[in-house]
Enzyme design. Structure first.
Site, short mmCIF file in Angstrom:
data_model
loop_
_atom_site.label_atom_id
_atom_site.label_comp_id
_atom_site.label_asym_id
_atom_site.label_seq_id
_atom_site.Cartn_x
_atom_site.Cartn_y
_atom_site.Cartn_z
N GLU A 105 0.82 -1.21 0.00
CA GLU A 105 0.00 0.00 0.00
C GLU A 105 0.87 1.28 0.00
O GLU A 105 1.96 1.30 0.56
CB GLU A 105 -0.93 -0.01 1.21
CG GLU A 105 -1.92 -1.17 1.12
CD GLU A 105 -2.89 -1.26 2.29
OE1 GLU A 105 -4.08 -1.42 2.01
OE2 GLU A 105 -2.47 -1.17 3.44
N CYS A 117 3.42 8.57 1.26
CA CYS A 117 4.01 7.61 2.19
C CYS A 117 4.27 6.31 1.42
O CYS A 117 3.33 5.66 0.94
CB CYS A 117 3.04 7.40 3.35
SG CYS A 117 3.66 6.26 4.58
N CYS A 127 6.99 -6.80 7.00
CA CYS A 127 8.11 -6.29 7.79
C CYS A 127 8.63 -7.39 8.70
O CYS A 127 7.87 -8.23 9.17
CB CYS A 127 7.65 -5.10 8.64
SG CYS A 127 9.03 -4.22 9.44
N CYS A 168 7.36 -5.08 15.65
CA CYS A 168 7.02 -4.10 16.69
C CYS A 168 5.60 -4.42 17.17
O CYS A 168 4.70 -4.68 16.37
CB CYS A 168 7.09 -2.67 16.14
SG CYS A 168 8.74 -2.23 15.58
N CYS A 182 -0.96 5.77 10.09
CA CYS A 182 0.31 5.16 10.49
C CYS A 182 0.06 3.81 11.14
O CYS A 182 -0.77 3.69 12.04
CB CYS A 182 1.02 6.01 11.54
SG CYS A 182 1.39 7.66 11.04
N1 SAH Z 1 10.06 0.52 9.94
C1 SAH Z 1 10.12 1.94 9.86
C2 SAH Z 1 9.14 2.49 8.87
C3 SAH Z 1 7.69 2.33 9.28
S1 SAH Z 1 7.17 3.91 9.60
C4 SAH Z 1 10.00 2.54 11.24
O1 SAH Z 1 9.84 1.78 12.19
O2 SAH Z 1 10.15 3.75 11.41
C5 SAH Z 1 5.67 3.78 10.32
C6 SAH Z 1 5.54 4.69 11.52
O3 SAH Z 1 4.26 4.46 12.10
C7 SAH Z 1 6.56 4.34 12.59
O4 SAH Z 1 6.94 5.41 13.36
C8 SAH Z 1 5.77 3.36 13.39
O5 SAH Z 1 6.33 3.15 14.63
C9 SAH Z 1 4.41 4.04 13.41
N2 SAH Z 1 3.35 3.11 13.76
C10 SAH Z 1 3.34 1.78 13.60
N3 SAH Z 1 2.20 1.25 14.03
C11 SAH Z 1 1.45 2.27 14.48
C12 SAH Z 1 0.12 2.36 15.01
N4 SAH Z 1 -0.63 1.28 15.18
N5 SAH Z 1 -0.33 3.57 15.34
C13 SAH Z 1 0.43 4.67 15.14
N6 SAH Z 1 1.65 4.65 14.62
C14 SAH Z 1 2.17 3.47 14.29
#
Ligand code: SAH
Length: 367
Positions: free
Chosen positions: A95, A108, A115, A119, A341
């Site tokens: 996406e 974005c 991934c 996390c 996000c």
């Molecule tokens: N792997 C990279 C790129 C992904 S960026 C990274 O970790 O930075 C996506 C962003 O959205 C990151 O800051 C991530 O931590 C955040 N994110 C992930 N899941 C989320 C959620 N459920 N709610 C809000 N932000 C989230």
């Protein structure tokens, strides 16, 4: 019968394309000409590249392609955000999201199918991992979005910024991401300045150091916790690359100039959002040129986390702000189309089997 594989020109940056033409016994400047057609004009049919000789056009048709993904879905949010689901030749889908604001339009972009980082608060992580995207598949996301937006009546909806914040960890697909960002920056590509491209990472320290040498775009780091014990839980990569070393790499990245690293901090109710967490975060960032981005948690199915209350986010914001830490609260955009996000999921075969393991765990809890 020999099957000749055609070169996908989207996989090549300007230098790579120059080499491609030199290898064909042609001139290096063809690279700029072809890039102007592809990225400047949006032309992908060699026959339409009218400043190339007929024989060169025919030769390219035989030996090269400009391979774009299929647009499987194109959704528009009530707030104007737009999300595309793109399918590549092997069936994998990812996406890409466009977020229009008054002053800019941000795209974005995803870097991997799924991934590997796992996390705990991220929907992409729950989907597991399939593979890296190629350079061509990364830059094609910008091409497809630019093309789709360009055909709309309101011409102010242009891509002024790119954030590598979609699905995947960009620094675990280093070469392809750097090459794609070079095409984004190239005057014959999308002509975006370095500071208008932001790479977001969970904190792969050696790659952050390398990036400074190769393509020093704006850096965002997913911090999410002010101490190692909590960050180990939220971002398991922290066990390998802990906070103190990560912050040292961030300081080196921006150097002595006026640049700052953006630290993303997802606000999880009762997990990382107390006054004490805010104070700890302030101490943590004391001598790092930092900007903090507070992101209200975006929920997804089967998550155990909840979004912090707005009053809690405001309080956390105030504490940081009063301590002199430049802070913004990111507005949630596109959540009605699951484009916010952490909500990007795509569609693909999970090679890590993480998805099915999670389902089993979930069912285990229910029974
Ligand atoms: N792997 C990279 C790129 C992904 S960026 C990274 O970790 O930075 C996506 C962003 O959205 C990151 O800051 C991530 O931590 C955040 N994110 C992930 N899941 C989320 C959620 N459920 N709610 C809000 N932000 C989230």
């Amino acid at each position: 019968m020999s099957v000749e594989i055609k070169a996908n020109l989207l996989n090549l940056d300007r230098e790579g394309l120059e080499q491609f033409f030199l290898n064909r016994g042609d001139k290096a400047f063809r690279s700029a000409q072809v890039m102007k057609w592809i990225y400047g004009q949006g032309v992908i049919d060699f026959a339409d590249m009218t400043n190339l000789s007929k024989s060169l056009r025919a030769g390219l048709q035989d030996s090269a392609t400009i391979g774009l993904p299929e647009v499987v879905a194109d959704q528009l949010s009530d707030d104007g955000s737009r999300k595309w689901l793109l399918r590549f030749d092997d069936g994998n889908c990812i996406e890409t999201v466009f977020i229009p604001e008054a002053e800019r339009g941000t795209l974005c972009v995803s870097s991997q199918v799924g991934c590997m980082l796992n996390c705990s608060f991220c929907s992409t992580a729950q989907q597991g991992f399939n593979r890296n995207l190629t350079t061509g598949e990364i830059i094609a996301q910008v091409w497809v979005a630019a093309h789709a937006l360009g055909s709309r009546a309101d011409s102010n909806r242009v891509i002024s910024n790119v954030v590598m914040m979609g699905m995947g960890e960009p620094l675990l697909n280093y070469d392809n991401v750097v090459r794609a960002m070079r095409i984004m920056q190239d005057d014959y590509g999308f002509g975006l300045s370095r500071r208008r491209i932001t790479l977001s990472t969970a904190g792969i320290i050696p790659a952050i150091r390398q990036l400074r040498e190769d393509c020093d775009v704006s850096l965002a780091v997913s911090l999410h916790a002010p101490n190692d014990a909590l960050r180990d839980e939220l971002v398991p990569l922290n066990r390998k690359y802990p906070i103190a070393e990560l912050l040292a790499a961030c300081k080196d990245y921006v150097g002595e100039g006026r640049r700052r690293v953006t630290f993303e901090y997802v606000m999880l109710a009762g997990v990382n959002d107390s006054d004490d967490h805010a104070r700890e975060l302030i101490r943590c960032l004391e001598d790092v040129p930092a900007k903090v981005n507070l992101i209200p948690f975006n929920p997804f199915p089967n998550t155990c986390y909840k979004r912090s209350l707005p009053s809690r986010v405001d309080r956390f914001f105030d504490l940081l702000n009063r301590a002199g830490v430049v802070t913004i609260t990111r507005k949630t955009r596109g959540d009605d189309i699951d484009a916010a996000c952490g909500q990007l999921a795509g569609r693909f075969h999970d090679r890590t089997r993480r998805r099915s393991r999670r389902m089993e765990e979930h069912q285990g809890i229910q029974t």
